[in-house]
Design a protein around this motif. Structure first.
Motif, mmCIF file in Angstrom:
data_model
loop_
_atom_site.group_PDB
_atom_site.id
_atom_site.type_symbol
_atom_site.label_atom_id
_atom_site.label_comp_id
_atom_site.label_asym_id
_atom_site.label_seq_id
_atom_site.Cartn_x
_atom_site.Cartn_y
_atom_site.Cartn_z
ATOM 1 N N ILE A 1 0.857 -1.180 0.000
ATOM 2 C CA ILE A 1 0.000 0.000 0.000
ATOM 3 C C ILE A 1 0.892 1.228 0.000
ATOM 4 O O ILE A 1 1.762 1.380 0.870
ATOM 5 N N ILE A 2 0.678 2.099 -0.984
ATOM 6 C CA ILE A 2 1.502 3.300 -1.125
ATOM 7 C C ILE A 2 0.587 4.509 -1.123
ATOM 8 O O ILE A 2 -0.432 4.535 -1.830
ATOM 9 N N TRP A 3 0.984 5.490 -0.328
ATOM 10 C CA TRP A 3 0.275 6.771 -0.330
ATOM 11 C C TRP A 3 1.286 7.872 -0.596
ATOM 12 O O TRP A 3 2.413 7.846 -0.084
ATOM 13 N N ALA A 4 0.890 8.836 -1.427
ATOM 14 C CA ALA A 4 1.788 9.945 -1.740
ATOM 15 C C ALA A 4 0.968 11.210 -1.919
ATOM 16 O O ALA A 4 -0.194 11.163 -2.340
ATOM 17 N N GLU A 5 1.613 12.333 -1.565
ATOM 18 C CA GLU A 5 0.927 13.609 -1.742
ATOM 19 C C GLU A 5 0.750 13.938 -3.220
ATOM 20 O O GLU A 5 -0.286 14.444 -3.637
ATOM 21 N N GLY B 1 5.574 10.595 0.474
ATOM 22 C CA GLY B 1 4.570 9.605 0.818
ATOM 23 C C GLY B 1 5.111 8.512 1.703
ATOM 24 O O GLY B 1 6.240 8.582 2.216
ATOM 25 N N GLU B 2 4.317 7.483 1.884
ATOM 26 C CA GLU B 2 4.677 6.342 2.710
ATOM 27 C C GLU B 2 4.246 5.060 2.017
ATOM 28 O O GLU B 2 3.275 5.049 1.248
ATOM 29 N N ARG C 1 7.044 -0.281 7.244
ATOM 30 C CA ARG C 1 6.598 1.063 6.887
ATOM 31 C C ARG C 1 7.797 1.855 6.394
ATOM 32 O O ARG C 1 8.839 1.892 7.037
ATOM 33 N N GLU C 2 7.610 2.503 5.262
ATOM 34 C CA GLU C 2 8.711 3.242 4.646
ATOM 35 C C GLU C 2 8.214 4.630 4.255
ATOM 36 O O GLU C 2 7.169 4.766 3.607
ATOM 37 N N SER C 3 8.940 5.635 4.656
ATOM 38 C CA SER C 3 8.627 7.014 4.266
ATOM 39 C C SER C 3 9.614 7.456 3.194
ATOM 40 O O SER C 3 10.793 7.098 3.239
ATOM 41 N N PHE C 4 9.113 8.221 2.242
ATOM 42 C CA PHE C 4 9.992 8.664 1.159
ATOM 43 C C PHE C 4 9.584 10.069 0.728
ATOM 44 O O PHE C 4 8.441 10.503 0.920
#
Length: 635
Positions: free
Chosen positions: A191-195, A215-216, A235-238
């Motif tokens: 699952i990827i979320w990004a602005e 995103g994360e 969990r990974e933040s980028f």
């Protein structure tokens, strides 16, 4: 020797000009209808111009044989309707030229079109059909063009669900992006979320290049224990992330060899060969099924020598299965029932499968035969539709795009319903497939012959006044008189003579009422065994019409208004229905129909009595009006 005259050139030129327009109009309509059926395969696929051009080209080729009959029907209706409307057809007939001679050049041209249609269906049509179906299958397999909507999940990318809250149409940036990656399985979802994000197609059109910002990413990790309730995740933040998604957006033409079993991509020779092969295969499969059933389900039991000797000693004529079953223990009964149920279920499934295979082969044979005959019927439809359209145009005498278009559409709809319905019933096996395919031709060919015959005889088959007069006669509906003052009067009425005639008519009416009991029921036997006419009523009607014609030259408005009260006498309706005595007898024997006619005759007798009384009264009023105005003394 066939001589080409100016008349032939004129008729053929008039037809060809209209045929060229109607053909392309009909072809366009059929192509739009065909396009509407497969619009889902075209929209949103990002197909190139050359692919769409091939689709329209091949679809147009396949629809030409269907467009020709309708175009011929419409062009023939308009051509001969224009001839009739402009009195050109009347001029040709007045010159001694029969209708069939006028139609001859167009008949030859339509026969040529029918032959070309047959050649087209047999040689060019099958190839076009194969290319068209190959294109359609290729279009279905092509991945849709990536156009992620706002506010909904987009799942057309295999293994991914993408949600975008907002899109910037100018820059192509995606806002508030949520991606579910199921490419590694549902349990290992990413699952990827990004602005923000941006989606691009690579140059080779084989991958999607995804750019994500701020995103994360969440990823499930495999659990160390099966019974563990807690599933670890990562969990990974980028700030910036780039990834490739496999996505083939190119158009790949599939191999059309899998379509070789279709009957519509074969010519008549290939269809005949396919039918022979299918029949041989069906026979061999049927024999194999029969032998299999005989050797398994209906196999006779083989007894050993000991069993045979035992049966002879027991003198058993037949085996009572109920007694054998009742002698079993409960456990043996359960085992026997279970084995029987399994055996019956297995046999039922096997029979269903074999029945399905047999029906499929029969349906394939019927479909091939239908397509074989369809090539002939569509070719003949060119001639049949002309022999319907041309006579109808000559009878209706209406050109243009109004009435001809309406009639053409109605006739073609009837043809299409009969053809598609009968063919469908034939393919299902409920009707002979040859009869089902030829049904539309068998129905419309006599109709074309009938219209041609009626038009050649200048029949009034489509004259509304003729049908109105017929129904008025059947139901006894009469028209009212409408007497108007003439603008120019050459001869004034001879009032003295007219008064004498009116008095004579009144006397005859009174005598007829006295001698004939019109209110009473007529003699049933006399009605249906006689064919005599009522000469008295015919004479009264003739004298009355003569006086009315004479007095119509008057200038007196009151007199004209009084004459409007005269009824129009029906001189035969109160007597026997036919002039032929045997027809009357036959109608009288058929009690239901004869009784209805008998009651109708009685109704006309009652109306005749009323009409005679009205005539007497009207005669008195006219005589009194003439005397009051002193027309009598002016002569």
């Amino acid at each position: 020797m066939l001589r080409i005259k100016k008349l032939d050139i004129f008729v053929l030129k008039s037809f060809l000009l209209l045929f060229a327009g109607t053909f392309f109009i009909c072809l366009f309509i059929f192509m739009m209808q065909f396009l509407w059926r497969y619009v889902d395969e075209l929209v949103g696929k990002g197909l190139e111009i050359n692919v769409l051009a091939q689709f329209f080209f091949y679809s147009g080729l396949t629809l030409i044989p269907l467009s020709l009959p309708l175009a011929i029907l419409l062009a023939a209706l308009m051509t001969f309707g224009n001839f009739g409307e402009r009195y050109e057809l009347l001029s040709m007939k007045a010159a001694g030229i029969p209708l069939l001679r006028i139609m001859r050049p167009v008949v030859l041209f339509c026969a040529f079109l029918g032959a070309m249609s047959f050649f087209f269906q047999n040689e060019i049509g099958p190839r076009a059909q194969k290319q068209l179906w190959t294109l359609l299958v290729s279009m279905k397999q092509k991945s849709p063009e990536v156009d992620i909507p706002e506010g909904v999940f987009y799942s057309d990318i295999d293994g991914y669900n993408i949600y975008v809250k907002h899109k910037d149409r100018k820059t192509g940036m995606l806002k508030d992006v949520l991606i579910y990656n199921f490419s590694d399985g549902f349990e290992n979802a990413h699952i990827i979320w990004a602005e923000e994000g941006k989606l691009e197609l690579t140059a080779d059109k084989q991958h999607l290049y995804l750019h994500l910002y701020n995103g994360e990413q969440f990823e499930n990790l495999k659990s160390q224990s099966v019974i563990s309730r807690n599933v670890p995740y990562r969990r990974e933040s980028f700030k910036e992330k780039h990834t490739l998604i496999q996505f083939d957006s190119g158009f790949n033409m599939v191999d059309g060899d899998f379509l070789d079993r279709r009957s519509d991509i074969k010519n008549m020779r290939e269809i005949s060969q396919a039918i022979d092969s299918l029949e041989i295969r069906a026979d061999s499969v049927g024999r194999a099924y029969f032998n299999d059933v005989i050797s398994t389900t209906y196999k006779s039991p083989v007894l050993t020598r000991a069993d045979s000797t035992k049966l002879e000693k027991l003198n058993v004529a037949y085996i009572n299965t109920d007694s054998i079953y009742n002698s079993m223990t409960s456990q043996e009964k359960m085992q026997t029932l279970s084995k029987t149920e399994n055996r019956v279920s297995s046999l039922a499934s096997e029979c269903d499968m074999k029945s399905f295979m047999s029906k499929e082969m029969d349906n394939s044979i019927r479909t091939h035969r239908s397509d074989w005959h369809k090539k002939i019927t569509l070719s003949l439809a060119c001639l049949i539709f002309f022999f319907i359209g041309a006579p109808l145009g000559a009878i209706i005498r209406k050109g243009g795009l109004g009435m001809p278009v309406v009639i053409s559409v109605l006739i073609f709809v009837v043809y299409y319903i009969i053809d598609s319905g009968a063919t469908r019933v034939g393919k299902s096996g409920e009707m002979n497939i040859v009869l089902g395919t030829w049904m539309s031709t068998l129905v419309l060919a006599p109709l074309g012959a009938f219209f041609t015959y009626k038009s050649n005889k200048d029949s009034v088959v489509f004259n509304i006044d003729t049908y109105a007069a017929f129904f008025r006669k059947v139901f006894g509906i009469r028209l009212s008189r409408h007497m108007f003052k003439k603008e120019v009067i050459i001869h004034t009425p001879e009032y003295r003579k007219d008064i004498e005639i009116l008095k004579h008519i009144s006397v005859e009416c009174e005598e007829y009422l006295h001698t004939h009991r019109l209110k009473g029921l007529p003699n049933y036997i006399e009605i249906f065994t006689s064919n005599k006419h009522d000469d008295t009523i015919a004479d009264i009607s003739k004298q009355m019409e003569t006086v009315i014609e004479e007095l119509s030259n008057t200038k007196d408005h009151v007199l004209l208004n009084i004459m409007n009260n005269y009824p129009i006498l029906w001189v035969k309706s109160h007597k026997s229905p036919f002039d032929n005595r045997w027809l009357n007898v036959l109608l009288g024997i058929v009690i239901p129909a004869g009784l209805l006619v008998y009651l109708n005759i009685w109704r006309f007798r009652l109306r005749l009595e009323k009409d005679l009384k009205v005539i007497i009264k009207t005669n008195e009023q006219i005589v009194q009006q003439i005397k009051d105005q002193h027309y009598y003394s002016q002569q």
